[in-house]
Design a protein around this motif. Structure first.
Motif, PDB file in Angstrom:
ATOM      1  N   ALA A 183       0.830  -1.205   0.000  1.00  0.00           N
ATOM      2  CA  ALA A 183       0.000   0.000   0.000  1.00  0.00           C
ATOM      3  C   ALA A 183       0.864   1.254   0.000  1.00  0.00           C
ATOM      4  CB  ALA A 183      -0.916  -0.006   1.225  1.00  0.00           C
ATOM      5  N   GLN A 184       1.951   1.249   0.774  1.00  0.00           N
ATOM      6  CA  GLN A 184       2.822   2.426   0.836  1.00  0.00           C
ATOM      7  C   GLN A 184       3.563   2.660  -0.480  1.00  0.00           C
ATOM      8  OE1 GLN A 184       5.379   2.526   4.318  1.00  0.00           O
ATOM      9  NE2 GLN A 184       3.751   1.734   5.636  1.00  0.00           N
ATOM     10  N   ILE A 185       4.012   1.594  -1.120  1.00  0.00           N
ATOM     11  CA  ILE A 185       4.742   1.734  -2.380  1.00  0.00           C
ATOM     12  C   ILE A 185       3.833   2.283  -3.474  1.00  0.00           C
ATOM     13  CG2 ILE A 185       5.873   0.433  -4.231  1.00  0.00           C
ATOM     14  CD1 ILE A 185       7.012  -1.405  -1.990  1.00  0.00           C
ATOM     15  N   ILE A 186       2.607   1.767  -3.551  1.00  0.00           N
ATOM     16  CA  ILE A 186       1.663   2.280  -4.537  1.00  0.00           C
ATOM     17  C   ILE A 186       1.347   3.752  -4.260  1.00  0.00           C
ATOM     18  CG2 ILE A 186      -0.773   2.163  -5.245  1.00  0.00           C
ATOM     19  CD1 ILE A 186      -0.572  -0.851  -5.199  1.00  0.00           C
ATOM     20  N   THR A 187       1.145   4.096  -2.996  1.00  0.00           N
ATOM     21  CA  THR A 187       0.870   5.494  -2.644  1.00  0.00           C
ATOM     22  C   THR A 187       2.062   6.388  -2.975  1.00  0.00           C
ATOM     23  OG1 THR A 187      -0.582   4.747  -0.847  1.00  0.00           O
ATOM     24  CG2 THR A 187       0.165   7.030  -0.779  1.00  0.00           C
ATOM     25  N   PHE A 188       3.270   5.879  -2.742  1.00  0.00           N
ATOM     26  CA  PHE A 188       4.478   6.644  -3.072  1.00  0.00           C
ATOM     27  C   PHE A 188       4.519   6.990  -4.562  1.00  0.00           C
ATOM     28  CE2 PHE A 188       8.752   6.303  -4.917  1.00  0.00           C
ATOM     29  CZ  PHE A 188       9.358   7.419  -4.327  1.00  0.00           C
ATOM     30  N   ILE A 189       4.254   6.013  -5.406  1.00  0.00           N
ATOM     31  CA  ILE A 189       4.287   6.254  -6.852  1.00  0.00           C
ATOM     32  C   ILE A 189       3.187   7.236  -7.248  1.00  0.00           C
ATOM     33  CG2 ILE A 189       3.997   5.170  -9.120  1.00  0.00           C
ATOM     34  CD1 ILE A 189       5.222   2.610  -7.828  1.00  0.00           C
ATOM     35  N   GLU A 246     -11.285 -11.011   2.331  1.00  0.00           N
ATOM     36  CA  GLU A 246     -10.810 -11.279   0.970  1.00  0.00           C
ATOM     37  C   GLU A 246      -9.602 -10.405   0.596  1.00  0.00           C
ATOM     38  OE1 GLU A 246     -14.277 -12.599  -1.784  1.00  0.00           O
ATOM     39  OE2 GLU A 246     -15.063 -10.890  -0.644  1.00  0.00           O
ATOM     40  N   LEU A 247      -8.721 -10.170   1.572  1.00  0.00           N
ATOM     41  CA  LEU A 247      -7.618  -9.245   1.334  1.00  0.00           C
ATOM     42  C   LEU A 247      -6.584  -9.777   0.359  1.00  0.00           C
ATOM     43  CD1 LEU A 247      -8.881  -7.456   3.455  1.00  0.00           C
ATOM     44  CD2 LEU A 247      -6.601  -7.093   4.435  1.00  0.00           C
ATOM     45  N   PHE A 248      -6.376 -11.095   0.313  1.00  0.00           N
ATOM     46  CA  PHE A 248      -5.411 -11.616  -0.653  1.00  0.00           C
ATOM     47  C   PHE A 248      -5.888 -11.340  -2.081  1.00  0.00           C
ATOM     48  CE2 PHE A 248      -4.313 -14.286   3.045  1.00  0.00           C
ATOM     49  CZ  PHE A 248      -2.945 -14.121   3.057  1.00  0.00           C
ATOM     50  N   LEU A 249      -7.155 -11.568  -2.336  1.00  0.00           N
ATOM     51  CA  LEU A 249      -7.706 -11.295  -3.658  1.00  0.00           C
ATOM     52  C   LEU A 249      -7.702  -9.805  -3.956  1.00  0.00           C
ATOM     53  CD1 LEU A 249      -9.129 -12.318  -6.217  1.00  0.00           C
ATOM     54  CD2 LEU A 249     -11.295 -12.180  -4.960  1.00  0.00           C
ATOM     55  N   LYS A 250      -8.094  -8.992  -2.985  1.00  0.00           N
ATOM     56  CA  LYS A 250      -8.139  -7.543  -3.183  1.00  0.00           C
ATOM     57  C   LYS A 250      -6.744  -6.960  -3.426  1.00  0.00           C
ATOM     58  CE  LYS A 250     -12.337  -6.771  -0.443  1.00  0.00           C
ATOM     59  NZ  LYS A 250     -12.903  -6.167   0.791  1.00  0.00           N
ATOM     60  N   HIS A 251      -5.730  -7.586  -2.816  1.00  0.00           N
ATOM     61  CA  HIS A 251      -4.356  -7.123  -3.010  1.00  0.00           C
ATOM     62  C   HIS A 251      -3.956  -7.210  -4.485  1.00  0.00           C
ATOM     63  CE1 HIS A 251      -0.114  -6.471  -2.163  1.00  0.00           C
ATOM     64  NE2 HIS A 251       0.191  -7.617  -2.771  1.00  0.00           N
ATOM     65  N   ASP A 252      -4.288  -8.337  -5.135  1.00  0.00           N
ATOM     66  CA  ASP A 252      -3.982  -8.498  -6.555  1.00  0.00           C
ATOM     67  C   ASP A 252      -4.797  -7.521  -7.404  1.00  0.00           C
ATOM     68  OD1 ASP A 252      -2.294 -10.629  -5.903  1.00  0.00           O
ATOM     69  OD2 ASP A 252      -3.955 -12.050  -5.976  1.00  0.00           O
ATOM     70  N   LEU A 253      -6.082  -7.363  -7.073  1.00  0.00           N
ATOM     71  CA  LEU A 253      -6.927  -6.441  -7.823  1.00  0.00           C
ATOM     72  C   LEU A 253      -6.404  -5.008  -7.720  1.00  0.00           C
ATOM     73  CD1 LEU A 253     -10.482  -7.773  -6.809  1.00  0.00           C
ATOM     74  CD2 LEU A 253      -9.216  -8.241  -8.918  1.00  0.00           C
ATOM     75  N   ASN A 254      -5.977  -4.612  -6.525  1.00  0.00           N
ATOM     76  CA  ASN A 254      -5.456  -3.259  -6.328  1.00  0.00           C
ATOM     77  C   ASN A 254      -4.269  -2.973  -7.239  1.00  0.00           C
ATOM     78  OD1 ASN A 254      -7.290  -2.394  -4.464  1.00  0.00           O
ATOM     79  ND2 ASN A 254      -5.920  -2.478  -2.711  1.00  0.00           N
ATOM     80  N   LEU A 255      -3.389  -3.955  -7.360  1.00  0.00           N
ATOM     81  CA  LEU A 255      -2.178  -3.748  -8.143  1.00  0.00           C
ATOM     82  C   LEU A 255      -2.507  -3.531  -9.616  1.00  0.00           C
ATOM     83  CD1 LEU A 255       0.862  -3.601  -8.250  1.00  0.00           C
ATOM     84  CD2 LEU A 255       0.945  -6.091  -8.341  1.00  0.00           C
ATOM     85  N   PHE A 256      -3.327  -4.409 -10.176  1.00  0.00           N
ATOM     86  CA  PHE A 256      -3.688  -4.257 -11.584  1.00  0.00           C
ATOM     87  C   PHE A 256      -4.509  -2.990 -11.816  1.00  0.00           C
ATOM     88  CE2 PHE A 256      -2.647  -8.803 -11.924  1.00  0.00           C
ATOM     89  CZ  PHE A 256      -1.958  -8.795 -13.119  1.00  0.00           C
ATOM     90  N   ASN A 257      -5.445  -2.695 -10.914  1.00  0.00           N
ATOM     91  CA  ASN A 257      -6.253  -1.486 -11.068  1.00  0.00           C
ATOM     92  C   ASN A 257      -5.397  -0.229 -11.018  1.00  0.00           C
ATOM     93  OD1 ASN A 257      -8.766  -2.722 -11.412  1.00  0.00           O
ATOM     94  ND2 ASN A 257      -9.101  -2.899  -9.207  1.00  0.00           N
ATOM     95  N   PHE A 258      -4.379  -0.243 -10.145  1.00  0.00           N
ATOM     96  CA  PHE A 258      -3.506   0.921 -10.056  1.00  0.00           C
ATOM     97  C   PHE A 258      -2.746   1.130 -11.364  1.00  0.00           C
ATOM     98  CE2 PHE A 258       0.826   2.532  -9.169  1.00  0.00           C
ATOM     99  CZ  PHE A 258       0.479   3.840  -8.850  1.00  0.00           C
ATOM    100  N   VAL A 259      -2.179   0.062 -11.907  1.00  0.00           N
ATOM    101  CA  VAL A 259      -1.434   0.185 -13.166  1.00  0.00           C
ATOM    102  C   VAL A 259      -2.354   0.696 -14.280  1.00  0.00           C
ATOM    103  CG1 VAL A 259      -0.198  -1.100 -14.956  1.00  0.00           C
ATOM    104  CG2 VAL A 259       0.275  -1.566 -12.545  1.00  0.00           C
ATOM    105  N   ILE A 260      -3.572   0.185 -14.336  1.00  0.00           N
ATOM    106  CA  ILE A 260      -4.516   0.602 -15.378  1.00  0.00           C
ATOM    107  C   ILE A 260      -4.928   2.054 -15.180  1.00  0.00           C
ATOM    108  CG2 ILE A 260      -6.870   0.253 -16.245  1.00  0.00           C
ATOM    109  CD1 ILE A 260      -6.451  -2.764 -15.693  1.00  0.00           C
TER     110      ILE A 260
END
Length: 298
Positions: free
Chosen positions: A109-115, A139-153
């Motif tokens: 979460a911190q790395i994504i916020t940093f970028i 469902e945090l494991f699933l949400k973690h993956d979704l967050n990453l792809f959604n952020f890149v998009i």
């Protein structure tokens, strides 16, 4: 389970490899993280259980893939999956491994916020910061993956729409980079809490596959190759391409087999720890005023 490599005297005729890795400063990791990581690696679970678990887990991935061919395409049971994962983590996984797993959500979460904060555009974020293992049931494991792809998009769509690009930042914002408020002593310390991180991940991977759709599992496995992408983003903001040297989950345009997802997930966690450590060191350097030379007296 604690390993005593820090207490044993050094014997030049029989040097301890764990002590060598701990003392080596070429890998950027906080001391407490490196100690927990190596204590977990040096556990009997990893030495004696992992060699048997890994091939069995990979066989199960193949068999479950065959099973998925006859199940309804959208069949999944994510909530049940996360309840099983939490039960397994609390009952059988080592304190070091549980601590590192919870840290990973905070670091991600911190790395994504940093970028995002240092990008020329703003996009919505959904940080995940569990404080207890029970928090993972949401469902945090699933949400973690979704967050990453959604952020890149979201990030790259906004950059394209506004005709902008990531670039080096003169005054980098490190305000979101902090030490997660997690303590080792708060992790389960039962008699059965001895399974190391790598073995636990190998066990959980086919379980993860079984209870998710093919699409969700494939996306989760290939999110690991976005380590390279996130590393490039951070290195661009910092203008420090040398920080890409220790990345291993590449290349994002060459998806890998899901059979090695467990091992690659461990690399993903380590890459996140190292990037967060580098950002922490840069934040501290930014906050330390430069020494002003004392003028010479006549």
């Amino acid at each position: 389970m604690q390993n005593d490599f820090l207490q044993r005297a050094h014997d030049p005729r029989d040097p301890d490899p764990w002590l060598a890795l701990y003392l080596d400063s070429s890998t950027p990791l906080p001391d407490q993280v490196k100690r927990a990581w190596l204590q977990d690696l040096a556990s009997p679970s990893r030495q004696f259980l992992l060699p048997f678990v890994r091939p069995f887990a990979r066989l199960m991935i193949i068999l479950i893939q065959v099973l998925k061919a006859v199940l309804p395409r959208r069949w999944s049971a994510s909530k049940l999956l996360h309840r099983l994962l939490v039960w397994g983590l609390k009952g059988f996984v080592s304190p070091q491994a549980n601590w590192l797993i919870l840290r990973h959500f905070h670091l991600g979460a911190q790395i994504i916020t940093f970028i995002e904060r240092n990008a020329p555009v703003s996009v919505p974020l959904s940080p995940l910061t569990p404080l207890t293992i029970d928090d993972l049931e949401d469902e945090l494991f699933l949400k973690h993956d979704l967050n990453l792809f959604n952020f890149v998009i979201h990030l790259n769509q906004k950059l394209r729409d506004e005709g902008k690009a990531l670039a080096a930042v003169e005054n980098v914002d490190f305000s979101m980079i902090t030490e997660p408020p997690l303590k080792m002593e708060d992790m389960p310390h039962g008699r059965l809490n001895g399974i190391d991180l790598q073995t636990a991940i190998e066990i959980f991977t086919p379980v993860y596959q079984l209870f998710l759709t093919d699409n969700d599992f494939w996306r989760a496995a290939n999110s690991l190759q976005l380590d390279e992408t996130m590393g490039v983003y951070a290195a661009t903001v910092l203008n420090t391409p040398q920080h890409l040297l220790l990345l291993n989950n590449k290349h994002p345009l060459v998806p890998m087999s899901t059979l090695g997802a467990g091992h690659r997930l461990v690399l993903h966690g380590l890459s996140s720890e190292m990037l967060h450590c580098l950002l922490t060191e840069m934040k501290q350097a930014q906050q330390t005023p430069a020494l002003t030379p004392t003028p010479l007296r006549d």
